[in-house]
Every structure is written in C-alpha cells, then in structure tokens.
Enzyme design. Structure first.
Site, mmCIF file in Angstrom:
data_model
loop_
_atom_site.group_PDB
_atom_site.id
_atom_site.type_symbol
_atom_site.label_atom_id
_atom_site.label_comp_id
_atom_site.label_asym_id
_atom_site.label_seq_id
_atom_site.Cartn_x
_atom_site.Cartn_y
_atom_site.Cartn_z
ATOM 1 N N CYS A 55 54.443 45.311 35.860
ATOM 2 C CA CYS A 55 53.694 45.645 37.083
ATOM 3 C C CYS A 55 54.222 44.901 38.303
ATOM 4 O O CYS A 55 54.092 45.371 39.438
ATOM 5 C CB CYS A 55 52.213 45.288 36.928
ATOM 6 S SG CYS A 55 51.598 45.109 35.270
ATOM 7 N N ASP A 87 46.437 42.196 32.967
ATOM 8 C CA ASP A 87 45.387 42.501 31.997
ATOM 9 C C ASP A 87 45.925 43.009 30.672
ATOM 10 O O ASP A 87 45.363 42.703 29.612
ATOM 11 C CB ASP A 87 44.420 43.528 32.591
ATOM 12 C CG ASP A 87 43.592 42.941 33.724
ATOM 13 O OD1 ASP A 87 43.856 41.791 34.100
ATOM 14 O OD2 ASP A 87 42.689 43.621 34.219
ATOM 15 N N CYS A 128 49.473 44.560 39.843
ATOM 16 C CA CYS A 128 48.583 44.619 38.683
ATOM 17 C C CYS A 128 47.136 44.407 39.109
ATOM 18 O O CYS A 128 46.853 43.631 40.014
ATOM 19 C CB CYS A 128 48.978 43.578 37.637
ATOM 20 S SG CYS A 128 48.058 43.790 36.102
ATOM 21 N N ASP A 129 46.266 45.091 38.385
ATOM 22 C CA ASP A 129 44.833 45.202 38.612
ATOM 23 C C ASP A 129 44.208 44.284 39.664
ATOM 24 O O ASP A 129 43.880 44.710 40.756
ATOM 25 C CB ASP A 129 44.111 44.996 37.277
ATOM 26 C CG ASP A 129 44.444 46.106 36.294
ATOM 27 O OD1 ASP A 129 45.287 46.945 36.608
ATOM 28 O OD2 ASP A 129 43.878 46.129 35.199
ATOM 29 N N LYS A 130 43.999 43.008 39.343
ATOM 30 C CA LYS A 130 43.217 42.130 40.227
ATOM 31 C C LYS A 130 43.987 41.717 41.469
ATOM 32 O O LYS A 130 43.400 41.267 42.453
ATOM 33 C CB LYS A 130 42.736 40.887 39.474
ATOM 34 C CG LYS A 130 41.987 41.179 38.185
ATOM 35 C CD LYS A 130 40.879 42.189 38.375
ATOM 36 C CE LYS A 130 40.372 42.699 37.040
ATOM 37 N NZ LYS A 130 41.333 43.494 36.275
ATOM 38 N N CYS A 200 50.487 50.160 35.011
ATOM 39 C CA CYS A 200 50.041 51.164 34.030
ATOM 40 C C CYS A 200 49.868 52.533 34.690
ATOM 41 O O CYS A 200 49.294 52.649 35.769
ATOM 42 C CB CYS A 200 48.731 50.726 33.407
ATOM 43 S SG CYS A 200 48.871 49.176 32.490
ATOM 44 N N GLU A 450 37.365 42.260 30.166
ATOM 45 C CA GLU A 450 37.448 43.678 29.864
ATOM 46 C C GLU A 450 37.470 43.870 28.346
ATOM 47 O O GLU A 450 37.932 43.001 27.615
ATOM 48 C CB GLU A 450 38.708 44.297 30.469
ATOM 49 C CG GLU A 450 38.655 44.365 31.984
ATOM 50 C CD GLU A 450 39.894 45.012 32.575
ATOM 51 O OE1 GLU A 450 40.873 45.239 31.836
ATOM 52 O OE2 GLU A 450 39.895 45.281 33.790
ATOM 53 N N SER A 476 38.289 48.109 30.972
ATOM 54 C CA SER A 476 39.552 48.444 31.607
ATOM 55 C C SER A 476 39.453 49.810 32.250
ATOM 56 O O SER A 476 38.683 50.668 31.817
ATOM 57 C CB SER A 476 40.660 48.454 30.553
ATOM 58 O OG SER A 476 41.806 49.107 31.031
#
Length: 573
Positions: A55, A87, A128-130, A200, A450, A476
C-alpha cells in the site's frame, strides 16, 4: 507563469524572514537552498511511504514527484514521513490494536512537523486504511492550504481465471479449516492475490476513504482511483504540487472546503459504493477537526436515502481498477448529482465547486460498474446505521450484497477476538447463533480491532450469512456478511453488550435500523448491578495512553476536543 508570494502573513516567516531568523536560515543554506528559494512559501510533502506493505511502497516516489509541481508554482517543497500500520498484516492478532491508534499518531505527527517547521501548505500522500483519514484530519486541524493524494490501489490478482483480492486469501483460511480445499490451494492463492504495489483492491477502507477524499473536495478530480502502478500517478502528484500553490495564493483552506454539506456528500458516496463501515468512524473524526457536529447518526441519516449503485467488492463484482476504467469517483457523482443526492455548491481544491467539476464529466452509459441512480442495485444504501437496546449509542452494518436484512438468534459470547476465531476454526459455532465479541472497543481493546480474520473464516466455512456477528470493535472494509460493528456504549464502559449472556435472544433488523437484546429490563438491571469494570492488558505505552483519552466510537473515537475548543488556529500564526 510562477506566482510571487508575500510571506509576511504566512507561517514560514517565523523561520525565514528577518535578521533574527538568520540561525534558522543557516539550516536551509546547509541543505543547498538559495536565498531566493528560502524566500518562497514552504510546502510540506507528508508521505506515509515505507516498506511495511505494498500500500505504501510508491508513496515516497509520488511525494518526490510533487516537488516539481510545487517548484513550478513558486513554492519550496519540504518532504517528511510519517508512520503507517497496515491492517492486512496487523489483522488477526494483537498487532491490530495498533491500527486505529495509528490514525491519531499520523494526524499528530503531521501536525507537529508542520507546526515545528512553520510550513505554509501541505500535500499529503497516504496508501493504507488509517493513513488516509489520519492525513486528512491533520489537514483540517492545521487548516493550511492542503491537497490529499491517495497512492492508488493494487491491481487485481488472477486465480483460476477470476479476479481476486487479499480478502479471498483471508476467506480461504476458513475454507481450508473446513476441509474444503487442500493446503496447496492456500499457497497458490496467497502467491497471486496481491500482484504488486498499491492498497487492497476492493471497496475496502482504503478505497472508501480515497473516494471520500474526492467527494469531500480535498483531492483533485478523478485522481484517487488510478491504480498505484500506473505512470499517471506521477502526473497526479505533480499536478497536486502545482495546485496547492494556487490554493496558497487564494488562501483557500480545508475548512472552507469541508463544510457540513461536504461531509454529507462524502457519506452518501460511501453508501453508494457499498463502502467500508470504518467511514462511519473516520468521517466524525475528520468533522471533529473542523469543529463540525457530525456523528455516527448523521452518517447513518445520509445512508438512509442513498441508493447502492457501484458494483464493487466485497459485496459486488468489481475492483478499484474497474471503477477507474468506468470513469472514477466523478462518474459516480455525475449520476448522484443528477438524482439530487449531492450538494454541488461545495468548494473543492480546484477552486471550483463540486458541481462545476462534475459538469466537465460526460456520463458513460456503456460501463458496467456504476449504475444510474434511476436504476440502482438496491434502492437504499450499502451501509446502514442501527440503534436499539443493545446499542443505545448506535452500531453499523454493511448490507451491500447481503440477501437477508433481518436476523434473530441466541447469543454466543466471547471476551476477545482470539477466542471467537478459535471457536470458528474448531467449527464450534452453530448456524443461527449471534456471535458477540466484546471488550474490543476503542477503550476496552484498547484500539478497536477489526475482525476480518474471524468473518472471513466464517465465509470460508460456508457460514457467512448463517450467523450474525456483533462487536464493540470494528470490521475491515473487506468484511461481508451479517456483521455489526461499533456497538456503543462499549463493554469497557458498561454498555449493554457487556451484560449479554450465552443464549440471550438478539434481534437485528437492518431494514428498520434496529438492534435489540430481548431480555427483560429487570434481568438486565440485576446483571448491571453485578458487573465490574475490567482492566485491559496494557498498563504502559501508546496503547495505555490512547485508552486514557479516547472517546466513544459514535463520535469517531477521537482523542482531543477538536476545533470547537481551539484557542488559535495554526494557519493564522
């Protein structure tokens, strides 16, 4: 033509202007800057780039490409890095406790670097996510001219002539545990699911928040769905660097752009794409930085009247690359605006309104990913807010792709995810049960983990929609099935979820938006009288500190009062 800027009212004057700043300027000369370059506005290029996961591996190069745009626009780029917790690697073990905490650390670290060095503008790169909400939270907190750039998604893997993502790998673990596939299939899939750089590929948290970046106005139009390996990502980075200098000239700031109406636009785009339930955590946290009241229930209200129109994984067929090829976020917003679902008057980082940007997009009736709002996949959203006796402070569920919207069954309680996962792997979960995983909330975890490993294993076992799962933790963006997260108040605060016992009947109705514990109030009161608060396992370090300050999930699990309590704004120093 390069602009010229008066630094007398910009933050960087404190480190570059006047005889008393000679010591400060000496550091810039040491880095090879000229007198003319020191006289320019200083622009922070904040990168969450690292080698932790695919990511983030292209972010530093994109941030470096943005230098050219900043210089073309008359600014002086200054790059620095911040952390990420990825994650997919943190999932399913104690490492996931660090994930949500990293959002605050990212926002705090960007804030501190900008404050300490008095930067005038910010271009933030996240993958990435956060790191996406963390970067945008910092922009709203600092309120200097800012542009958010997503690093881009990964291309889909190919397995047995079909597109796959990392979620397929999580699900094959459950399939293998059920004896439904050989170990060789697990190894074969894990080697092809993630074919290169990028986040992702489905409409999981990273791509959901990338869509938010465009919908809320902080990203350049149709920039975020471009996959990470595509060379056009470099052009986007250069354009962001150049455009942020236009924003400096106009002093157009994030809080001018991210109004309450813009947050509603963003929530609607999440629902329309069947996006991650984590958006209901991150949008309130971003709103807190802008001093705007916008909690889980405001998010849920926007979801109620938004049709699900983007056929994206995990509930649908397609991945982010397909969304990009279909025309991107602006193609989606084109039909949403025509259907009266967006406020087109909100400003964006282009300096134009959202509606003006959308006017430049031509609807493509031949693409297959994005449905017209007049003929949606389902008439109401891919994500639903819930409230009831089990969750007085609310909860949330993703319903995109689900076949049933009601569920009632006996509770099966676990006080941590590991115990629940072990029961799933041992095939000790019965069809029709409501799995309750508690003491995993922001404070109780701490860190609000998650539960993708558990939900994916359930799907692998063929139990994905035969059970429900309820938690005060999170799911997630890759989670699918009847999975309810963010249940509040959390167990650590003595919420009703702490008082559930095995066998208690629980009813969930995602159509009506309710979630109830069907136990007599007198019985619940007796249990409450006996209940004792638990100590978590963390008595020191970042997780301890987070648990002391974190607020409830429905308000975004934030750790400070936000812009409403500001005594001065950094941008005005």
């Amino acid at each position: 033509m390069t602009q010229t800027f008066d630094k007398s009212r910009l933050p960087s004057r404190h480190v570059s202007v006047g005889p008393e700043r000679a010591p400060h300027r000496s550091y810039y000369y040491a880095m090879g800057l000229s007198e003319e370059e020191i006289a320019r506005p200083f622009v922070a290029l904040a990168s969450a780039g690292n080698d932790s996961a695919p990511c983030n591996t292209t972010l530093d190069a994109q941030a470096d490409a943005a230098r050219r745009g900043v210089e073309q626009g008359g600014g002086m780029p200054r790059r620095f890095n911040t952390i990420t917790v990825t994650d997919g690697i943190a999932m399913g073990h104690q490492g996931m406790k660090a994930s949500l905490v990293s959002r605050e650390v990212i926002a705090d670290s960007v804030e501190l670097s900008v404050r300490g060095h008095c930067y005038d503008a910010l271009v933030g790169f996240a993958g990435c996510d956060k790191s996406l909400p963390g970067m945008m939270m910092a922009m709203l907190r600092l309120n200097i001219p800012s542009i958010f750039v997503y690093g881009g998604s990964i291309l889909p893997g190919r397995f047995h002539d079909r597109d796959v993502t990392v979620v397929d790998v999580f699900e094959v673990v459950g399939k293998y545990a059920a004896g439904a596939c050989p170990l060789s299939e697990v190894h074969e899939l894990e080697k092809v699911a993630c074919p290169g750089h990028g986040a992702c590929g489905g409409q999981f948290t990273a791509n959901t928040m990338a869509c938010v970046g465009e919908a809320i106005g902080l990203s350049l139009p149709n920039s975020n769905m471009v996959p990470a390996p595509y060379t056009t990502r470099e052009q986007i980075a250069v354009a962001a660097g150049a455009q942020v200098m236009e924003l400096v000239g106009r002093q157009l700031r994030p809080r001018d752009i991210c109004t309450r109406a813009a947050f509603i636009n963003a929530a609607r785009v999440v629902a329309a794409t069947g996006g991650s339930t984590n958006a209901a955590l991150h949008l309130p946290a971003m709103a807190n930085e802008a001093g705007i009241d916008f909690d889980l229930f405001d998010v849920a209200e926007a979801f109620k009247t938004t049709p699900y129109i983007a056929d994206l994984k995990p509930g649908g067929k397609y991945v982010a690359k397909d969304m990009y090829e279909a025309g991107g976020v602006y193609m989606l917003m084109k039909t949403m605006l025509s259907g009266g679902l967006l406020d087109g008057d909100c400003l964006t980082v282009t300096g134009r309104t959202l509606g003006e940007n959308i006017d430049q997009v031509t609807w493509n009736p031949d693409q297959k990913v994005i449905y017209d709002v007049a003929t949606p996949i389902t008439p109401t959203g891919g994500v639903v807010g819930l409230r009831g006796s089990l969750a007085p402070d609310g909860a949330i569920v993703k319903v995109a792709g689900m076949h049933r919207l009601q569920f009632e069954g006996p509770a099966r309680c676990f006080d941590c995810e590991e115990d629940a996962f072990a029961a799933v792997e041992a095939r000790q979960i019965a069809e029709g049960e409501v799995i309750v995983i508690r003491y995993e909330g922001p404070k109780g975890g701490p860190g609000m983990r998650e539960m993708l490993s558990t939900t994916a294993a359930l799907y692998g076992l063929g139990m994905g929609e035969k059970v429900a799962l309820i938690t005060d933790g999170r799911f997630s963006g890759g989670t699918r099935g009847f999975c309810i997260g963010h249940v509040g108040p959390e167990a650590a605060d003595g919420g009703p979820i702490a008082l559930v016992e095995d066998g208690d009947p629980i009813r969930i109705d995602a159509e009506a938006g309710t979630i109830d514990l069907l136990v007599d109030e007198m019985v619940v009161a007796e249990r409450r009288a006996r209940w004792q608060a638990r100590e978590n396992a963390y008595g020191a370090g970042a997780l301890w500190r987070y648990a002391q300050s974190v607020g409830p999930a429905y308000q975004g699990a934030v750790t400070h009062p936000g812009a409403k309590a500001e005594r001065h704004m950094f941008a005005d120093i």
